[in-house]
Design a protein around this motif. Structure first.
Motif, short mmCIF file in Angstrom:
data_model
loop_
_atom_site.label_atom_id
_atom_site.label_comp_id
_atom_site.label_asym_id
_atom_site.label_seq_id
_atom_site.Cartn_x
_atom_site.Cartn_y
_atom_site.Cartn_z
N TRP A 133 0.82 -1.20 0.00
CA TRP A 133 0.00 0.00 0.00
C TRP A 133 0.87 1.26 0.00
CZ3 TRP A 133 -4.48 -0.10 -1.87
CH2 TRP A 133 -5.32 -1.20 -1.67
N LEU A 134 1.96 1.25 0.75
CA LEU A 134 2.85 2.42 0.73
C LEU A 134 3.44 2.63 -0.66
CD1 LEU A 134 4.85 2.50 4.10
CD2 LEU A 134 2.68 3.58 3.50
N LYS A 135 3.75 1.54 -1.32
CA LYS A 135 4.26 1.65 -2.70
C LYS A 135 3.22 2.28 -3.61
CE LYS A 135 6.22 -1.18 -6.42
NZ LYS A 135 5.31 -0.74 -7.46
N VAL A 136 1.96 1.83 -3.45
CA VAL A 136 0.88 2.40 -4.26
C VAL A 136 0.72 3.90 -3.96
CG1 VAL A 136 -1.62 2.41 -4.63
CG2 VAL A 136 -0.38 0.23 -4.54
N PHE A 137 0.70 4.26 -2.68
CA PHE A 137 0.55 5.67 -2.30
C PHE A 137 1.69 6.51 -2.87
CE2 PHE A 137 -1.74 4.27 1.84
CZ PHE A 137 -2.89 4.01 1.11
N TYR A 138 2.92 5.98 -2.78
CA TYR A 138 4.08 6.73 -3.27
C TYR A 138 3.99 6.95 -4.78
CZ TYR A 138 8.90 8.26 -3.79
OH TYR A 138 10.03 9.01 -4.07
N ASP A 139 3.57 5.89 -5.50
CA ASP A 139 3.57 5.96 -6.96
C ASP A 139 2.37 6.71 -7.53
OD1 ASP A 139 5.91 4.50 -6.89
OD2 ASP A 139 4.93 2.57 -7.32
N THR A 140 1.22 6.69 -6.82
CA THR A 140 0.00 7.26 -7.39
C THR A 140 -0.44 8.56 -6.74
OG1 THR A 140 -1.44 5.99 -5.91
CG2 THR A 140 -0.79 4.95 -8.00
N LYS A 141 0.14 8.91 -5.60
CA LYS A 141 -0.26 10.13 -4.90
C LYS A 141 0.98 10.98 -4.63
CE LYS A 141 -4.18 7.78 -2.65
NZ LYS A 141 -5.26 8.54 -3.30
N PRO A 142 1.47 11.68 -5.63
CA PRO A 142 2.75 12.40 -5.54
C PRO A 142 2.78 13.52 -4.50
CG PRO A 142 1.57 12.99 -7.54
CD PRO A 142 0.85 11.83 -6.95
N GLU A 162 12.25 -4.85 -0.07
CA GLU A 162 11.58 -5.42 -1.23
C GLU A 162 10.77 -4.39 -2.02
OE1 GLU A 162 9.30 -8.56 0.40
OE2 GLU A 162 11.02 -9.85 0.83
N SER A 163 10.11 -3.47 -1.32
CA SER A 163 9.22 -2.53 -2.02
C SER A 163 9.64 -1.07 -1.87
CB SER A 163 7.78 -2.69 -1.50
OG SER A 163 7.32 -3.99 -1.67
N GLY A 164 10.40 -0.79 -0.82
CA GLY A 164 10.62 0.60 -0.46
C GLY A 164 11.88 1.25 -0.97
N VAL A 165 12.67 0.53 -1.78
CA VAL A 165 13.90 1.12 -2.27
C VAL A 165 13.59 2.39 -3.06
CG1 VAL A 165 15.90 0.78 -3.75
CG2 VAL A 165 15.06 -1.11 -2.34
N GLY A 166 14.16 3.50 -2.61
CA GLY A 166 13.91 4.78 -3.27
C GLY A 166 12.60 5.43 -2.90
N ARG A 167 11.79 4.75 -2.08
CA ARG A 167 10.48 5.29 -1.71
C ARG A 167 10.41 5.66 -0.23
NH1 ARG A 167 9.32 1.02 -5.30
NH2 ARG A 167 8.16 1.66 -7.18
N TRP A 168 10.98 4.85 0.63
CA TRP A 168 10.97 5.19 2.05
C TRP A 168 12.23 4.65 2.73
CZ3 TRP A 168 7.05 1.79 0.27
CH2 TRP A 168 7.15 0.46 0.68
N SER A 169 12.47 5.19 3.91
CA SER A 169 13.63 4.78 4.69
C SER A 169 13.19 4.49 6.11
CB SER A 169 14.71 5.86 4.68
OG SER A 169 14.19 7.09 5.14
N VAL A 170 13.94 3.60 6.77
CA VAL A 170 13.66 3.21 8.15
C VAL A 170 14.61 3.94 9.09
CG1 VAL A 170 13.53 1.31 9.80
CG2 VAL A 170 12.85 0.94 7.42
N ILE A 171 14.05 4.68 10.03
CA ILE A 171 14.84 5.39 11.04
C ILE A 171 14.71 4.65 12.37
CG2 ILE A 171 15.05 7.53 12.37
CD1 ILE A 171 14.06 9.05 9.95
N GLN A 172 15.84 4.24 12.91
CA GLN A 172 15.82 3.55 14.20
C GLN A 172 15.61 4.56 15.33
OE1 GLN A 172 15.92 0.30 14.81
NE2 GLN A 172 16.12 -0.28 12.67
N VAL A 173 14.73 4.21 16.27
CA VAL A 173 14.50 5.03 17.47
C VAL A 173 14.97 4.21 18.66
CG1 VAL A 173 12.86 6.36 18.81
CG2 VAL A 173 12.47 6.04 16.36
N PRO A 174 16.20 4.43 19.13
CA PRO A 174 16.69 3.67 20.28
C PRO A 174 16.05 4.18 21.56
CG PRO A 174 18.28 5.34 19.67
CD PRO A 174 17.17 5.42 18.64
N THR A 175 16.32 3.50 22.65
CA THR A 175 15.88 4.03 23.94
C THR A 175 16.64 5.33 24.21
OG1 THR A 175 17.53 2.67 25.08
CG2 THR A 175 15.31 1.76 24.87
N LEU A 176 16.14 6.10 25.16
CA LEU A 176 16.72 7.41 25.45
C LEU A 176 18.23 7.32 25.70
CD1 LEU A 176 14.16 8.76 28.08
CD2 LEU A 176 14.41 9.62 25.75
#
Length: 488
Positions: A133-142, A162-176
């Motif tokens: 769904w994120l891939k669809v949103f990225y490609d169809t809703k600019p 698998e789907s997010g290359v160039g579309r989204w990135s993962v940001i790690q949120v460690p403990t404080l």
């Protein structure tokens, strides 16, 4: 009769998005202290040229949802139309009866058909085919911008690959970090420091400048041990009942991940073995582990199962796996990992340890864990490996933490005990003397007065520094780097 009717879904959406009616966030949603991950996520969300969706991944209770609300508050302050901002939490049981497309269709039909939308999705791993769904949103809703959170990053990372290359990135949120802990708990003794002060410049300071800096940092030491006990979970850090906080940590952070998240996401039929693996790791935190040994300890559980569970636990943000780094140019043939529980307080809560602050061995494990966690979190954005060094053959020697920085290695040895001595034949001394690729070396000490350059004629000066001061300065450095990058 279907319970996931448009009317019921719409009621949930209105309850999740009170700014549609009131034009602002309720006061209880607003937290004044912003995590480092907030600035990184906001920079990607609002970047004028590089469009990326953002996924925040971290353990339960690290404050991911708070970061979403803080970003929403920022958008409202910028004058973004309230109806163009939508927050959805897939932890709600009713939303499990419908897919993401149905929810979005109800939103667009009844709330806002605008081409521009800011979509915030909480615990996204609980909705089916989220990556598609994120891939669809990225490609169809600019004109759409999306931020999502998830506590089970194995699924998130796999989806991003698998789907997010160039579309989204993962940001790690460690403990404080210890720095963030001091900020969020309103520590009164927080010193005003120059933005250029970092751990790496300490060796260049004049003696009187170093003394002045350590004098101003010294009041923070009394807060450091509580930080180790309650951990880097914002809500628990603010609690006045440390015993209750540990119980909540054990039940909510650990049990739900081990007994619900990981088994359901990876079709694990017998979660008891997974729990035993994690318990084994808690007992052996900060040690190099051997999968074959674990297999024997756990009734000959297949080694491949143990290996898979280690991977799941790491991606579920419950452990760190530290791998060896070469300092002598030799290829490392057997890369046995060193294990760290993701936060010292998690280990304390699981093992229900008493009087850890008076046990030198346990205290040393907690501090080494905190040191590794801070360095791993600090350097992950730069894709820099943080591992350990072990010299084999003859007398084995080890350096607890090695940062494999492109400009040169940074060596860190934890000696959190009274009157900790360093000998000239210790690995950190010999490698600082002989290795041309080492740029900085640190001995992490316990006492606030135990600091300064070591009296060795090393090519790279070795700096002794108390643990609380080192971690606080690392957080201070991270804050200033992030603020400069984001122009704050």
């Amino acid at each position: 009769m279907s319970i996931a009717t448009p009317e019921n879904i719409l009621k949930i959406l209105y309850s999740y998005n009170p700014w549609w009616r009131n034009n602002n966030l309720p006061r209880e949603f607003i937290k004044p202290i912003k995590r480092f991950a907030y600035y990184e996520a906001l920079e990607q969300l609002l970047h004028p040229d590089l469009r990326r969706f953002v996924i925040l991944s971290g353990a339960r209770r690290v404050g991911k949802t708070t970061i979403l609300y803080q970003m929403i508050e920022t958008l409202l302050q910028k004058g973004i139309d309230t109806k163009k901002i939508i927050y959805i939490s897939f932890d709600h049981p009713l939303l499990k009866f419908c897919n993401m497309n149905e929810i979005i269709e109800i939103y667009e039909t009844n709330i806002s058909p605008s081409e521009e939308t800011y979509l915030f999705l909480d615990e996204i791993q609980y909705t089916g085919d989220w990556d598609k769904w994120l891939k669809v949103f990225y490609d169809t809703k600019p004109a759409w911008r999306v931020v999502a959170t998830g506590s089970a990053s194995p699924v998130l990372v796999q989806g991003a690959t698998e789907s997010g290359v160039g579309r989204w990135s993962v940001i790690q949120v460690p403990t404080l970090s210890f720095y963030e802990y001091c900020q969020i708990t309103n520590v009164e003794e927080i010193p005003q420091l120059d933005s250029e002060i970092t751990p790496l410049v300490l060796q260049k300071l004049k003696a009187y400048e170093l003394h002045d800096l350590m004098y101003r940092l010294a009041p923070l030491q009394k807060h450091f041990h509580r930080y180790l006990i309650v951990g880097g979970f914002p809500e628990l850090a603010l609690s006045k009942d440390d015993y209750y906080a540990q119980r909540i940590l054990r039940e909510d952070v650990v049990d739900k991940v081990l007994k619900r998240d990981i088994p359901s996401l990876f079709n694990i039929r017998n979660a008891v073995v997974l729990e035993k693996v994690f318990l084994y790791l808690c007992f052996n935190s900060s040690n190099i582990i051997n999968i074959a040994t674990i297999s024997k300890e756990l009734d000959n559980t297949p080694a491949v199962t143990i290996s898979n569970y280690l991977h799941y636990l790491e991606r579920a943000n419950l452990i760190y796996l530290s791998y060896p780094v070469s300092l002598d140019g030799k290829k490392i043939l057997k890369a046995r990992p060193k294990i760290y529980i993701a936060d010292p307080a998690i280990r304390n809560a699981v093992l229900m340890l008493d009087n850890v602050l008076t046990d030198p061995k346990e205290l040393g494990i907690m501090v080494e864990t905190a040191i590794y966690k801070h360095l791993a979190a600090f350097y992950y954005r730069l894709n820099i490996k943080v591992g350990y060094y072990r010299q084999t053959g003859g007398k084995e020697k080890e350096i607890d933490v090695v940062v494999d920085h492109p400009q040169g290695k940074i060596l860190v040895e934890v000696k959190y005990r009274e009157n900790a001595s360093i000998k000239e034949d210790d690995a950190i001394v010999s490698k600082s003397l002989a290795n041309e690729n080492v740029i900085a070396s640190f001995i992490i000490t316990k006492k606030s007065e135990d600091y300064g350059l070591m009296p060795f004629a090393d090519k790279v000066p070795i700096m002794r520094i108390p643990a609380f001061a080192f971690l606080y300065l690392l957080g201070h450095t991270e804050k200033n780097q992030i603020l400069r990058i984001n122009g704050v």
